[in-house]
Design a protein around this motif. Structure first.
Motif, PDB file in Angstrom:
ATOM      1  N   UNK A 120       0.838  -1.200   0.000  1.00  0.00           N
ATOM      2  CA  UNK A 120       0.000   0.000   0.000  1.00  0.00           C
ATOM      3  C   UNK A 120       0.872   1.249   0.000  1.00  0.00           C
ATOM      4  N   UNK A 121       1.903   1.253   0.818  1.00  0.00           N
ATOM      5  CA  UNK A 121       2.819   2.397   0.850  1.00  0.00           C
ATOM      6  C   UNK A 121       3.441   2.613  -0.529  1.00  0.00           C
ATOM      7  N   UNK A 122       3.826   1.541  -1.189  1.00  0.00           N
ATOM      8  CA  UNK A 122       4.397   1.647  -2.535  1.00  0.00           C
ATOM      9  C   UNK A 122       3.416   2.250  -3.527  1.00  0.00           C
ATOM     10  N   UNK A 123       2.160   1.850  -3.433  1.00  0.00           N
ATOM     11  CA  UNK A 123       1.129   2.406  -4.330  1.00  0.00           C
ATOM     12  C   UNK A 123       0.901   3.892  -4.054  1.00  0.00           C
ATOM     13  N   UNK A 124       0.920   4.259  -2.774  1.00  0.00           N
ATOM     14  CA  UNK A 124       0.754   5.673  -2.407  1.00  0.00           C
ATOM     15  C   UNK A 124       1.927   6.490  -2.954  1.00  0.00           C
ATOM     16  N   UNK A 125       3.132   5.978  -2.788  1.00  0.00           N
ATOM     17  CA  UNK A 125       4.313   6.695  -3.279  1.00  0.00           C
ATOM     18  C   UNK A 125       4.292   6.801  -4.815  1.00  0.00           C
ATOM     19  N   UNK A 126       3.808   5.766  -5.495  1.00  0.00           N
ATOM     20  CA  UNK A 126       3.670   5.822  -6.963  1.00  0.00           C
ATOM     21  C   UNK A 126       2.670   6.899  -7.364  1.00  0.00           C
ATOM     22  N   UNK A 127       1.557   6.973  -6.627  1.00  0.00           N
ATOM     23  CA  UNK A 127       0.553   8.007  -6.908  1.00  0.00           C
ATOM     24  C   UNK A 127       1.164   9.393  -6.710  1.00  0.00           C
ATOM     25  N   UNK A 128       2.015   9.531  -5.702  1.00  0.00           N
ATOM     26  CA  UNK A 128       2.686  10.818  -5.459  1.00  0.00           C
ATOM     27  C   UNK A 128       3.584  11.180  -6.644  1.00  0.00           C
ATOM     28  N   UNK A 129       4.337  10.214  -7.132  1.00  0.00           N
ATOM     29  CA  UNK A 129       5.213  10.473  -8.289  1.00  0.00           C
ATOM     30  C   UNK A 129       4.385  10.852  -9.519  1.00  0.00           C
ATOM     31  N   UNK A 130       3.260  10.146  -9.721  1.00  0.00           N
ATOM     32  CA  UNK A 130       2.375  10.459 -10.854  1.00  0.00           C
ATOM     33  C   UNK A 130       1.840  11.883 -10.765  1.00  0.00           C
ATOM     34  N   UNK A 131       1.657  12.370  -9.549  1.00  0.00           N
ATOM     35  CA  UNK A 131       1.144  13.732  -9.343  1.00  0.00           C
ATOM     36  C   UNK A 131       2.256  14.778  -9.421  1.00  0.00           C
ATOM     37  N   UNK A 132       3.489  14.325  -9.671  1.00  0.00           N
ATOM     38  CA  UNK A 132       4.601  15.264  -9.824  1.00  0.00           C
ATOM     39  C   UNK A 132       5.396  15.522  -8.555  1.00  0.00           C
ATOM     40  N   UNK A 133       5.150  14.744  -7.506  1.00  0.00           N
ATOM     41  CA  UNK A 133       5.891  14.916  -6.257  1.00  0.00           C
ATOM     42  C   UNK A 133       7.159  14.073  -6.281  1.00  0.00           C
ATOM     43  N   UNK A 134       8.241  14.652  -5.855  1.00  0.00           N
ATOM     44  CA  UNK A 134       9.513  13.954  -5.784  1.00  0.00           C
ATOM     45  C   UNK A 134       9.808  13.661  -4.308  1.00  0.00           C
ATOM     46  N   UNK A 135       9.435  12.468  -3.868  1.00  0.00           N
ATOM     47  CA  UNK A 135       9.622  12.104  -2.465  1.00  0.00           C
ATOM     48  C   UNK A 135      11.025  11.545  -2.245  1.00  0.00           C
ATOM     49  N   UNK A 136      11.640  11.867  -1.126  1.00  0.00           N
ATOM     50  CA  UNK A 136      12.968  11.311  -0.842  1.00  0.00           C
ATOM     51  C   UNK A 136      12.868   9.810  -0.581  1.00  0.00           C
ATOM     52  N   UNK A 137      13.920   9.086  -0.935  1.00  0.00           N
ATOM     53  CA  UNK A 137      13.980   7.658  -0.597  1.00  0.00           C
ATOM     54  C   UNK A 137      14.268   7.562   0.895  1.00  0.00           C
ATOM     55  N   UNK A 138      13.498   6.736   1.571  1.00  0.00           N
ATOM     56  CA  UNK A 138      13.709   6.560   3.000  1.00  0.00           C
ATOM     57  C   UNK A 138      13.280   5.166   3.406  1.00  0.00           C
ATOM     58  N   UNK A 139      13.913   4.673   4.444  1.00  0.00           N
ATOM     59  CA  UNK A 139      13.559   3.363   4.972  1.00  0.00           C
ATOM     60  C   UNK A 139      12.173   3.459   5.604  1.00  0.00           C
ATOM     61  N   UNK A 140      11.342   2.476   5.356  1.00  0.00           N
ATOM     62  CA  UNK A 140       9.998   2.450   5.922  1.00  0.00           C
ATOM     63  C   UNK A 140      10.058   1.776   7.290  1.00  0.00           C
ATOM     64  N   UNK A 141       9.775   2.549   8.311  1.00  0.00           N
ATOM     65  CA  UNK A 141       9.731   2.059   9.685  1.00  0.00           C
ATOM     66  C   UNK A 141       8.354   2.404  10.237  1.00  0.00           C
ATOM     67  N   UNK A 142       7.342   1.569   9.944  1.00  0.00           N
ATOM     68  CA  UNK A 142       5.972   1.915  10.322  1.00  0.00           C
ATOM     69  C   UNK A 142       5.800   2.026  11.836  1.00  0.00           C
ATOM     70  N   UNK A 143       5.143   3.108  12.241  1.00  0.00           N
ATOM     71  CA  UNK A 143       4.938   3.372  13.664  1.00  0.00           C
ATOM     72  C   UNK A 143       3.815   4.387  13.836  1.00  0.00           C
ATOM     73  N   UNK A 144       3.349   4.478  15.060  1.00  0.00           N
ATOM     74  CA  UNK A 144       2.382   5.504  15.446  1.00  0.00           C
ATOM     75  C   UNK A 144       3.013   6.273  16.605  1.00  0.00           C
TER      76      UNK A 144
END
Length: 179
Positions: free
Chosen positions: A96-120
């Motif tokens: 899901x995170x990968x799909x969200x990040x792909x949607x961000x790229x499609x919208x023209x956002x350049x997100x930094x590469x970062x390790x995914x450490x899921x937390x609240x």
């Protein structure tokens, strides 16, 4: 507008996390209504970009997720800055995170590469902790070492984040069903 995409938590999970905070006497507790799991931090973005992103996020198809909380940890090294409930990075959550990040790229956002450490995030600590406060945090972590929680999440959302002296405020701009 400062924004992020995240998973809002169900009320039952928020109740458990709020009770968990009660034993912590150091730092500023995150209010239950602002607890979430961040999938992508977007920083400041023009509204037009967020509207394009909204359209891309609405096209994501994914099943509901089970979040498995497994323990607590601090971020920030020897002088912790944040207390968080850790979430297992299951294949479904990572996908899901990968799909969200792909949607961000499609919208023209350049997100930094970062390790995914899921937390609240449960609490934030001041920059300058005293030795006694660090010891209190260590005792709290030892007492909560066996923390476990599983909950089902049926939606993700686009949030606006507004910074304020008393802490950030999050407002949901749009939500997307997982089905």
């Amino acid at each position: 507008m400062r924004a992020f995409v995240g998973l809002p938590l169900p009320d039952a999970a928020l109740d458990v996390l709020e009770r968990l905070q009660e034993g912590l006497t150091v730092g500023r507790h995150v209010p239950a209504e602002y607890m979430h799991l961040t999938l992508a931090f977007l920083d400041d973005q023009p509204e037009a970009v967020l509207e394009t992103l909204h359209q891309s996020l609405a096209e994501i198809s994914a099943p509901p997720l089970t979040l498995s909380f497994r323990g607590l940890d601090t971020f920030g090294g020897k002088l912790p800055r944040v207390l968080a409930a850790e979430v297992q990075a299951t294949p479904e959550l990572t996908q899901l995170r990968g799909r969200v990040r792909s949607a961000c790229r499609e919208a023209g956002l350049d997100l930094p590469r970062e390790r995914f450490r899921p937390h609240v995030t449960l609490a934030r600590f001041p920059r300058h902790l005293e030795a006694g406060q660090v010891e209190k945090i260590a005792r709290y972590l030892a007492g909560a070492a066996g923390f476990r929680l599983d909950c089902e999440v049926e939606r993700f959302a686009l949030f606006q984040s507004t910074l304020a002296p008393q802490g950030a405020r999050y407002d949901m701009l749009a939500e997307y069903e997982l089905q």
